[in-house]
Write a protein that holds these residues in place. Structure first.
Motif, short mmCIF file in Angstrom:
data_model
loop_
_atom_site.label_atom_id
_atom_site.label_comp_id
_atom_site.label_asym_id
_atom_site.label_seq_id
_atom_site.Cartn_x
_atom_site.Cartn_y
_atom_site.Cartn_z
N PRO A 1 0.81 -1.22 0.00
CA PRO A 1 0.00 0.00 0.00
C PRO A 1 0.84 1.26 0.00
O PRO A 1 0.44 2.28 -0.58
N ALA A 2 2.01 1.23 0.64
CA ALA A 2 2.88 2.41 0.63
C ALA A 2 3.39 2.70 -0.77
O ALA A 2 3.54 3.86 -1.17
N THR A 3 3.67 1.65 -1.53
CA THR A 3 4.14 1.84 -2.90
C THR A 3 3.04 2.44 -3.76
O THR A 3 3.28 3.38 -4.54
N MET A 4 1.82 1.93 -3.65
CA MET A 4 0.71 2.50 -4.41
C MET A 4 0.44 3.94 -3.98
O MET A 4 0.16 4.81 -4.82
N ALA A 5 0.51 4.21 -2.68
CA ALA A 5 0.26 5.56 -2.19
C ALA A 5 1.34 6.53 -2.67
O ALA A 5 1.07 7.72 -2.89
N LEU A 6 2.56 6.05 -2.85
CA LEU A 6 3.64 6.90 -3.34
C LEU A 6 3.33 7.43 -4.73
O LEU A 6 3.71 8.54 -5.09
N VAL A 7 2.61 6.63 -5.52
CA VAL A 7 2.20 7.10 -6.84
C VAL A 7 1.33 8.33 -6.72
O VAL A 7 1.54 9.35 -7.40
N THR A 8 0.33 8.29 -5.86
CA THR A 8 -0.58 9.42 -5.72
C THR A 8 0.08 10.59 -5.00
O THR A 8 -0.36 11.73 -5.16
N ASP A 9 1.13 10.33 -4.20
CA ASP A 9 1.90 11.42 -3.61
C ASP A 9 2.67 12.20 -4.67
O ASP A 9 2.76 13.42 -4.63
N VAL A 10 3.25 11.47 -5.61
CA VAL A 10 4.11 12.08 -6.62
C VAL A 10 3.29 12.80 -7.69
O VAL A 10 3.65 13.90 -8.13
N ALA A 11 2.20 12.19 -8.14
CA ALA A 11 1.42 12.74 -9.24
C ALA A 11 0.57 13.93 -8.78
O ALA A 11 0.08 13.96 -7.65
N ALA A 12 0.40 14.90 -9.67
CA ALA A 12 -0.50 16.01 -9.40
C ALA A 12 -1.94 15.49 -9.39
O ALA A 12 -2.24 14.46 -9.99
N PRO A 13 -2.86 16.19 -8.71
CA PRO A 13 -4.24 15.69 -8.62
C PRO A 13 -4.87 15.36 -9.96
O PRO A 13 -5.54 14.34 -10.10
N GLU A 14 -4.63 16.20 -10.97
CA GLU A 14 -5.23 15.96 -12.28
C GLU A 14 -4.54 14.84 -13.05
O GLU A 14 -5.01 14.46 -14.12
N GLU A 15 -3.43 14.31 -12.52
CA GLU A 15 -2.69 13.26 -13.20
C GLU A 15 -2.83 11.90 -12.52
O GLU A 15 -2.29 10.91 -12.99
N ARG A 16 -3.54 11.85 -11.40
CA ARG A 16 -3.51 10.64 -10.57
C ARG A 16 -4.13 9.43 -11.25
O ARG A 16 -3.67 8.31 -11.07
#
Length: 429
Positions: free
Chosen positions: A339-354
């Protein structure tokens, strides 16, 4: 139960059910490929290609389902269509066996069935990912659904195989028909309503949940293009690839290993797989929430190193009991990382890119599963089981060491506390 929680539970249940249908076949794959025309002495290679056929379709068709959701402007009908198509594909496998058709026909059916099933699975996760309430929490719910689905599927699938090798196939078809009915009841505006509910979104994230280009599941060309614009996404993508590779490895090689080396039945092998999947499922939600509080670095990097060594531990265990115990350890460390790896994706990406960013993660994950089947099956058949465990464990440790600095740079001191989750109240308090 508030609206966000209800939507999260419904979408997680859909993902869970699709996973159950998929994993039902894994414990008895050795018996299943024999009745599908591969022969009783086909060995691990036939099982490898049987699993590869489905995941190859996953990789190719995930982006097509995303594009279709863009064109249609809706997701729920596509989830229903994917589930129905997957159910028909499983019934077609039964027809292949009853008609005594060649094994290549079964592989073709697997490709077509996988092309349909990935629609229900991928779009279900994308809808879940868009919900507010904390990225770690939402991805923990996704991981919980995936892990519990795999756990139940492995146990029930093994039991069904003892009745008849085709019984898990029939069970998977029935379950996907139920999934289609359940998906038809989901509100099309579930994501939009969650994003607009001020009680669930005190920081007013700028994610509207609409089905647009950013929410589509991209193809590989789109993923590579996106990496050109935001190369830091390659870090969680690489971890996701290796983590899913290990899951594919256990789905294939793990089953054959416990059956060949320790003489377990399909039911016994399914039970041992569950020793991995149960803690992997149960701990994902709390570990995902933990990563919201402490940051992603320790769960991703330290967890990956421990996960890799635990994988090797299964292969070097001298007898069944310690090998089974190590499967529990593997599940615990896997739950820390995923889950931390998946959450890192949404941390890095801008809201409109998630949406697109998570779609890319799923593409890399499907490639990881596919590679896990190929690498694990090839290593086990040419080198041996111990060597196969060493190879896969070393890959998990290696990615953690190679990407250590990159993860630290992306998540210094707990990126979750510097983002919107810092302002969110603890759900359920």
């Amino acid at each position: 139960m508030n609206r966000t929680r209800r939507d999260r539970a419904t979408l997680a249940a859909i993902v869970w059910a699709v996973l159950v249908s998929q994993v039902l076949l894994y414990p008895g794959v050795e018996d299943l490929v024999a009745v599908l025309g591969a022969g009783a002495d086909a060995g691990i290679d036939a099982g490898m290609w049987f699993l590869v056929a489905e995941f190859a379709a996953f990789v190719v068709c995930a982006g097509l389902w995303g594009a279709a959701s863009d064109a249609l402007g809706r997701r729920v009908p596509l989830v229903v269509a994917g589930a129905l198509g997957g159910a028909v594909g499983y019934l077609a496998l039964v027809g292949v066996a009853l008609a005594d058709l060649p094994f290549w026909v079964a592989l073709l059916v697997r490709v077509l069935g996988g092309a349909m099933t990935i629609g229900a699975f991928s779009l279900g996760i994308t809808m879940l990912m868009d919900l507010t309430g904390g990225h770690g929490r939402n991805m923990g719910a996704a991981g919980l659904a995936i892990g519990l689905g795999a756990a139940l599927g492995s146990v029930v699938g093994g039991r069904l195989t003892t009745l008849d090798p085709l019984a898990p196939v029939v069970g998977a078809a029935v379950l996907l028909f139920v999934v289609a009915l359940a998906a038809a009841t989901v509100r099309e505006g579930a994501v939009e309503s969650a994003a607009s509910d001020p009680a669930d979104d005190p920081v007013s994230e700028s994610v509207d949940g609409s089905v647009g280009d950013d929410a589509a599941e991209p193809g590989m060309g789109d993923v590579l293009s996106g990496l050109g614009d935001r190369p830091e996404l390659l870090v969680p993508y690489a971890f996701g690839f290796i983590d899913r590779l290990t899951a594919g490895f256990f789905a294939l090689v793990g089953v054959y290993y416990f059956r060949d080396v320790f003489g377990l039945s399909a039911a016994g092998a399914g039970g041992v797989l569950a020793l991995f999947f149960v803690p992997f499922a149960v701990l994902q939600y709390p570990f995902g929430t933990l990563s919201d509080r402490v940051g992603r670095f320790a769960p991703v990097v330290v967890g990956s190193v421990l996960y890799g060594f635990a994988i090797v531990g299964v292969g070097i265990a001298p007898s069944l009991v310690p090998a089974a115990a190590m499967m529990v350890v593997v599940g615990v460390f896997g739950a820390l990382v995923a889950p931390a790896t998946m959450a890192l994706v949404t941390d890095v990406a801008a809201p409109e890119e998630r949406g697109a960013a998570m779609g890319g993660f799923n593409v890399f994950g499907s490639l990881g599963f596919l590679t896990g089947f190929l690498v694990g099956g090839t290593a086990a058949s040419t080198l041996g089981y111990l060597e196969a465990f060493l190879v896969v464990g070393a890959m998990e440790v290696g990615i953690a060491l190679l990407a250590l600095r990159a993860v630290r740079r992306l998540a210094p001191g707990g990126i979750a506390r510097t983002s919107e989750t810092a302002a969110e109240p603890t759900e359920g308090s």
